[in-house]
Design a protein around this motif. Structure first.
Motif, PDB file in Angstrom:
ATOM      1  N   ALA A 183       0.709  -1.224  -0.125  1.00 53.12           N
ATOM      2  CA  ALA A 183       0.019  -0.183  -0.145  1.00 53.12           C
ATOM      3  C   ALA A 183       0.849   1.325   0.123  1.00 53.12           C
ATOM      4  O   ALA A 183       1.790   1.203   0.584  1.00 53.12           O
ATOM      5  N   VAL A 184       0.442   2.262  -0.730  1.00 53.74           N
ATOM      6  CA  VAL A 184       1.376   3.395  -0.846  1.00 53.74           C
ATOM      7  C   VAL A 184       0.321   4.589  -1.310  1.00 53.74           C
ATOM      8  O   VAL A 184      -0.574   4.349  -2.257  1.00 53.74           O
ATOM      9  N   SER A 185       0.480   5.963  -0.487  1.00 52.13           N
ATOM     10  CA  SER A 185      -0.074   6.899  -1.292  1.00 52.13           C
ATOM     11  C   SER A 185       0.153   7.445  -2.379  1.00 52.13           C
ATOM     12  O   SER A 185       1.424   7.280  -2.950  1.00 52.13           O
ATOM     13  N   ASP A 186      -0.623   7.860  -2.887  1.00 51.71           N
ATOM     14  CA  ASP A 186      -0.551   8.251  -4.523  1.00 51.71           C
ATOM     15  C   ASP A 186       0.340   9.526  -4.517  1.00 51.71           C
ATOM     16  O   ASP A 186      -0.028  10.659  -4.108  1.00 51.71           O
ATOM     17  N   LEU A 187       1.456   9.483  -5.293  1.00 53.41           N
ATOM     18  CA  LEU A 187       2.427  10.536  -5.144  1.00 53.41           C
ATOM     19  C   LEU A 187       2.739  10.739  -6.852  1.00 53.41           C
ATOM     20  O   LEU A 187       3.430  11.587  -7.142  1.00 53.41           O
ATOM     21  N   SER A 188       1.754  10.369  -7.860  1.00 59.79           N
ATOM     22  CA  SER A 188       1.757  10.388  -9.136  1.00 59.79           C
ATOM     23  C   SER A 188       1.337  11.935  -9.434  1.00 59.79           C
ATOM     24  O   SER A 188       0.852  12.624  -8.700  1.00 59.79           O
ATOM     25  N   TRP A 189       2.061  12.472 -10.531  1.00 62.23           N
ATOM     26  CA  TRP A 189       1.812  13.877 -11.017  1.00 62.23           C
ATOM     27  C   TRP A 189       1.789  13.975 -12.501  1.00 62.23           C
ATOM     28  O   TRP A 189       1.367  15.109 -12.871  1.00 62.23           O
ATOM     29  N   ASN A 190       1.833  12.751 -13.140  1.00 57.22           N
ATOM     30  CA  ASN A 190       1.541  12.850 -14.481  1.00 57.22           C
ATOM     31  C   ASN A 190       1.303  11.258 -15.114  1.00 57.22           C
ATOM     32  O   ASN A 190       1.358  10.437 -14.148  1.00 57.22           O
ATOM     33  N   GLU A 191       1.008  11.175 -16.359  1.00 62.53           N
ATOM     34  CA  GLU A 191       0.707   9.599 -16.802  1.00 62.53           C
ATOM     35  C   GLU A 191       1.761   8.774 -16.522  1.00 62.53           C
ATOM     36  O   GLU A 191       1.282   7.623 -16.150  1.00 62.53           O
ATOM     37  N   SER A 192       3.001   8.792 -16.724  1.00 60.19           N
ATOM     38  CA  SER A 192       4.143   8.073 -16.481  1.00 60.19           C
ATOM     39  C   SER A 192       4.181   7.752 -15.132  1.00 60.19           C
ATOM     40  O   SER A 192       4.374   6.394 -14.641  1.00 60.19           O
ATOM     41  N   SER A 193       4.154   8.637 -14.259  1.00 61.73           N
ATOM     42  CA  SER A 193       4.262   8.396 -12.784  1.00 61.73           C
ATOM     43  C   SER A 193       2.845   7.766 -12.146  1.00 61.73           C
ATOM     44  O   SER A 193       2.943   6.930 -11.479  1.00 61.73           O
ATOM     45  N   ARG A 194       1.964   7.797 -13.116  1.00 64.22           N
ATOM     46  CA  ARG A 194       0.769   6.915 -12.631  1.00 64.22           C
ATOM     47  C   ARG A 194       0.665   5.405 -12.793  1.00 64.22           C
ATOM     48  O   ARG A 194       0.500   4.675 -12.072  1.00 64.22           O
ATOM     49  N   GLN A 195       1.453   5.191 -14.012  1.00 64.60           N
ATOM     50  CA  GLN A 195       1.621   3.968 -14.414  1.00 64.60           C
ATOM     51  C   GLN A 195       2.794   3.227 -13.391  1.00 64.60           C
ATOM     52  O   GLN A 195       2.585   2.042 -13.075  1.00 64.60           O
ATOM     53  N   LEU A 196       3.835   4.047 -13.197  1.00 65.75           N
ATOM     54  CA  LEU A 196       4.822   3.679 -12.076  1.00 65.75           C
ATOM     55  C   LEU A 196       3.946   3.291 -10.835  1.00 65.75           C
ATOM     56  O   LEU A 196       4.301   2.077 -10.368  1.00 65.75           O
ATOM     57  N   MET A 197       3.176   4.009 -10.417  1.00 61.43           N
ATOM     58  CA  MET A 197       2.388   3.718  -9.046  1.00 61.43           C
ATOM     59  C   MET A 197       1.443   2.645  -9.262  1.00 61.43           C
ATOM     60  O   MET A 197       1.510   1.895  -8.210  1.00 61.43           O
ATOM     61  N   GLN A 198       1.014   2.347 -10.120  1.00 69.51           N
ATOM     62  CA  GLN A 198      -0.067   1.270 -10.567  1.00 69.51           C
ATOM     63  C   GLN A 198       1.004  -0.069 -10.619  1.00 69.51           C
ATOM     64  O   GLN A 198       0.691  -1.197  -9.915  1.00 69.51           O
ATOM     65  N   ARG A 199       2.081   0.215 -11.168  1.00 67.54           N
ATOM     66  CA  ARG A 199       3.152  -1.186 -11.049  1.00 67.54           C
ATOM     67  C   ARG A 199       3.623  -1.468  -9.830  1.00 67.54           C
ATOM     68  O   ARG A 199       3.598  -2.439  -9.237  1.00 67.54           O
ATOM     69  N   LEU A 200       3.876  -0.530  -8.922  1.00 70.24           N
ATOM     70  CA  LEU A 200       4.092  -0.610  -7.630  1.00 70.24           C
ATOM     71  C   LEU A 200       3.121  -1.207  -6.808  1.00 70.24           C
ATOM     72  O   LEU A 200       3.271  -2.227  -6.009  1.00 70.24           O
ATOM     73  N   ARG A 201       1.835  -0.628  -6.984  1.00 69.35           N
ATOM     74  CA  ARG A 201       0.658  -1.294  -6.214  1.00 69.35           C
ATOM     75  C   ARG A 201       0.392  -2.551  -6.447  1.00 69.35           C
ATOM     76  O   ARG A 201      -0.082  -3.516  -5.583  1.00 69.35           O
ATOM     77  N   GLY A 203       2.338  -5.036  -7.359  1.00 68.16           N
ATOM     78  CA  GLY A 203       3.285  -5.902  -6.825  1.00 68.16           C
ATOM     79  C   GLY A 203       4.261  -6.176  -8.210  1.00 68.16           C
ATOM     80  O   GLY A 203       5.196  -7.037  -8.077  1.00 68.16           O
ATOM     81  N   GLU A 204       4.013  -5.749  -9.418  1.00 66.89           N
ATOM     82  CA  GLU A 204       4.643  -5.958 -10.666  1.00 66.89           C
ATOM     83  C   GLU A 204       6.090  -5.590 -10.480  1.00 66.89           C
ATOM     84  O   GLU A 204       7.027  -6.196 -11.122  1.00 66.89           O
ATOM     85  N   MET A 205       6.350  -4.440  -9.695  1.00 69.15           N
ATOM     86  CA  MET A 205       7.636  -3.837  -9.778  1.00 69.15           C
ATOM     87  C   MET A 205       8.032  -3.696  -8.315  1.00 69.15           C
ATOM     88  O   MET A 205       7.154  -3.677  -7.467  1.00 69.15           O
ATOM     89  N   THR A 206       9.340  -4.112  -7.776  1.00 66.79           N
ATOM     90  CA  THR A 206       9.691  -3.919  -6.558  1.00 66.79           C
ATOM     91  C   THR A 206      10.829  -2.950  -6.497  1.00 66.79           C
ATOM     92  O   THR A 206      11.330  -2.645  -7.355  1.00 66.79           O
ATOM     93  N   LEU A 207      10.910  -2.324  -5.369  1.00 68.10           N
ATOM     94  CA  LEU A 207      12.029  -1.446  -4.987  1.00 68.10           C
ATOM     95  C   LEU A 207      13.337  -2.196  -4.603  1.00 68.10           C
ATOM     96  O   LEU A 207      13.361  -3.103  -3.584  1.00 68.10           O
ATOM     97  N   SER A 208      14.750  -1.883  -5.017  1.00 70.49           N
ATOM     98  CA  SER A 208      15.602  -2.658  -4.998  1.00 70.49           C
ATOM     99  C   SER A 208      16.957  -2.179  -4.528  1.00 70.49           C
ATOM    100  O   SER A 208      17.984  -2.555  -4.260  1.00 70.49           O
ATOM    101  N   ASN A 209      16.966  -0.751  -4.485  1.00 71.40           N
ATOM    102  CA  ASN A 209      17.982  -0.019  -4.144  1.00 71.40           C
ATOM    103  C   ASN A 209      18.393   0.088  -2.672  1.00 71.40           C
ATOM    104  O   ASN A 209      17.776   0.944  -1.849  1.00 71.40           O
TER     105      ASN A 209
END
Length: 698
Positions: A183-201, A203-209
């Motif tokens: 779960a994560v608050s919506d931090l998107s500000w444009n279409e590409s960031s919205r797609q990134l948030m969707q991938r995060l929510r 589980g398609e993408m994980t954070l690894s750094n």
């Protein structure tokens, strides 16, 4: 009003652990304790209610204004009661009370208390988190709302604008963790960031750094606190348009010694402090429980999915196996039809040398043995296949037993066994006649094979309450009660497999399955011959296999039925002179066999068609009295040909008999449902076929 006993009042009010303000009924401030001065600011010195409202933080000022209005209304109605209200300011929660005080008390007028209840509110919120998150886990899981619920609770607890909750997962080829966001608050500000948030929510993408400010928490299990995110050494750059993040608290989630996840909060107006991680310990524990429940459910889902895939594969393999067995049965029956058919023709030749007759008998025995094995293959497929629902209706037992005795007579003669069927006239059962005959065939053929030559098989019928018991008794050696259940297990032939008795051990299993499909069962009573005391009609009984079926009353026949039961004199064979039969069959050897059989029957004329199309053409050009038709034909099959015959008005009532190597229950049922007048399986018993033809020509 004036303050009374000021020294005592001051001592008392300074000792109270809450902010206290003494007010007259006119709203003048007469006392403010140290806790209240700290809340208002040491420089503030309000003289009256309006000044107090100006220096109180916004939410507290609004709350006090509402309380004072309530107090004034109580004065107007001559009521004197406490009133209170709760307000939240910069992540803290306060409860305000206005308490009327009598003139005889330390303070005359009104006492305002402002109590910090932040800890109590947090405890209540965290208790609610545990109750909702864990107690109602199944409901939240079904609605896929558990993590959203936890996220909102975390924001309430910390008075934060943004929050994140995630689970640690092991990276490939690395000892470090990555973070799967739940779960994560919506931090998107444009279409590409919205797609990134969707991938995060998703589980398609994980954070690894591991070197990011989040990575220090989920990869190394550190607690990260900063009120200056821009100056933090592990801050990563935000792209243009990213919402401003000015403070941050990241807390690892442990299950014992094991790091299982993290949560992070950002943009709290009041900032964060290191003690907040300890205050949030109940929330952290709840998250750990939910992550474990989530992992267990995912593991269970994976196991169930693998099981479903394995089950589908097993069922597909089983269907393929049954299809193979059915196909093999068909392919083997076709040449066997010619072998046993020509043996039948040779048996009718009277002047063959004795040695030749012996050879023919060996061919006949071996062919029938092979036929029995093919039948066992089909029985095995039928054991594992789903049976079609039985059409239960009152059926008479006598015709079934008559057909059964004729069916097993050859086997009984081979083993020198005498069949002694009970007089079953008047007995009716709720059943399907064909299935009853199949069950009894298995029981009787089993009784014939498993006893010494020269014995007998008794078929005895009795009514027991609302059931009919059909006993099949033999004079064999008997079976130890310890092995009774085993005889109904496929391929379990007990000690018979070590002897010379033919069979595969599937017959009794199939009999039991068929009996259950009729709402009945098969039972066994038997003991070894040394200890057996069971007798019937003065002789030893080795085994008593009993088919139990539901009793049925004799069906009441209508007037039309009675008229149909009048004895109709059968035509004499000579009256069939010139009757024409069309045989549709593509196998040349089987064509020749049927031609030889009809040539011996003299009075019947046979015409051959090598395909359904050719057969339909002959039917359109000539008149026939009966059709014998194979089902597996090149081009149009027998079912399609039958449909065309029934759709032709001049041919609709023409008797059509299937003569086919398709011999499974499903295929026989399908053939009868399709409209064949009768169904004969290969290898064909020529004498029975001749009788059937005469019946239909009658």
């Amino acid at each position: 009003m004036s303050c009374k006993n000021s020294m005592k009042a001051e001592h008392f009010m300074e000792a109270v652990p809450h902010a206290l303000v003494g007010l007259t009924r006119q709203g003048e401030c007469c006392f403010i304790n140290a806790k209240a001065r700290s809340l208002l600011g040491e420089a503030a010195s309000p003289q009256c209610l309006s000044g107090l409202l100006e220096v109180l933080p916004g939410a507290l000022s609004s709350a006090l204004g509402s309380l004072w209005q309530t107090y004034l209304m109580d004065l107007t109605s001559e009521q004197s009661s406490n009133c209170s209200i709760v307000a939240a300011v910069q992540g803290k929660h306060y409860q305000l009370h206005l308490i009327p005080v009598d003139d005889n008390a330390l303070v005359g007028g009104v006492l305002l208390t402002i109590e910090d209840i932040t800890q109590e509110v947090h405890k209540e919120i965290q208790l609610d988190v545990f109750r909702q998150g864990v107690g109602n886990y199944r409901e939240l899981h079904q609605n896929d709302a558990r993590w959203d619920f936890m996220l909102e609770a975390l924001k309430r607890l910390t008075n934060s604008q943004y929050a994140l909750i995630g689970e640690t997962v092991t990276q490939k080829n690395s000892a470090l963790y990555s973070l799967r966001v739940h779960a994560v608050s919506d931090l998107s500000w444009n279409e590409s960031s919205r797609q990134l948030m969707q991938r995060l929510r998703s589980g398609e993408m994980t954070l690894s750094n591991p070197d990011s400010i989040l990575g220090r928490v989920f990869a190394y299990g550190e607690t990260v606190l900063t009120d200056d995110l821009a100056g933090h050494p592990h801050k990563t750059g935000f792209p243009p348009g990213h919402p401003e993040i000015f403070n941050f608290l990241g807390v690892p989630i442990y299950d014992g010694e094991r790091l299982v996840g993290m949560f992070g909060v950002a943009n709290a107006p009041q900032g964060y402090h290191i003690g907040m991680a300890r205050e949030l310990a109940p929330f952290t524990t709840t998250c750990a429980l939910l992550i474990n429940l989530y992992r267990d459910s995912k593991t269970r889902e994976k196991v169930l999915k693998r099981y479903a895939v394995a089950k589908d594969k097993a069922q597909a393999a089983n269907r393929a196996k049954n299809d193979f067995l059915s196909s093999m049965s068909h392919e083997l029956r076709t040449p066997l039809n010619a072998i046993l058919g020509y043996v039948q023709l040779l048996n009718d030749v009277s002047d063959l040398p004795l040695e030749t007759q012996l050879y023919i008998k060996h061919i006949d025995d071996s062919g029938n043995h092979l036929l029995a094995l093919i039948g066992d293959l089909l029985d095995f497929a039928n054991i594992e296949a789903e049976l079609l629902p039985a059409d239960l209706k009152p059926v008479a037992l006598q015709p079934i037993l008559d057909r059964l005795c004729h069916q097993v007579q050859g086997l009984a003669s081979k083993h020198a066994i005498t069949l002694k069927p009970w007089d079953s006239r008047g007995y009716y059962v709720m059943a399907d006649a064909e299935r009853v005959q199949r069950v009894l065939f298995q029981l009787v053929s089993n009784a014939i094979k498993y006893q010494p030559q020269g014995g007998s098989v008794d078929i005895i019928i009795e009514k027991v309450a609302q059931q009919v018991a059909i006993h099949v008794m033999d004079e064999g050696i008997g079976i130890d009660p310890a092995y009774h259940a085993d005889v109904f297990t496929p391929f379990n032939r007990l000690e018979a497999s070590k002897g010379t008795i033919e069979g595969t051990g599937v017959g009794l299993s199939l009999a039991l399955k068929l009996a259950k499909s009729l709402g009945g069962t098969v039972t066994l009573k038997s003991e070894p011959s040394q200890s057996s005391t069971r007798h019937h009609a003065g002789k030893h009984v080795g085994a008593d296999f009993t088919l139990w079926l539901q009793y049925a009353k004799r069906p009441i026949k209508s007037h039309a039925d009675h008229s149909g039961t009048q004895e109709i004199p059968l035509k004499k064979e000579a009256e069939y002179n010139g009757a024409r039969v069309l045989y549709i069959e593509d196998n040349r050897i089987n064509q020749r066999l049927m031609e030889r059989a009809f040539s011996k029957w003299h009075l019947l004329s046979l015409d051959i068609a090598e395909s359904a199309e050719q057969g339909l053409e002959k039917l359109s050009q000539s008149s026939y009295d009966l059709v014998l038709m194979d089902i597996s034909l090149p081009g149009m099959d027998g079912y399609a040909a039958l449909k065309k015959i029934r759709a032709t008005p001049t041919l609709a009532s023409l008797p059509v008999i299937a003569v086919t190597a398709h011999a499974s229950d499903t295929e026989i049922h399908r053939g009868r449902e399709a409209g064949f007048d009768d169904y004969v399986t290969k290898p064909v018993k020529l004498n029975l076929l001749k009788q059937m033809i005469h019946t239909y020509l009658n």
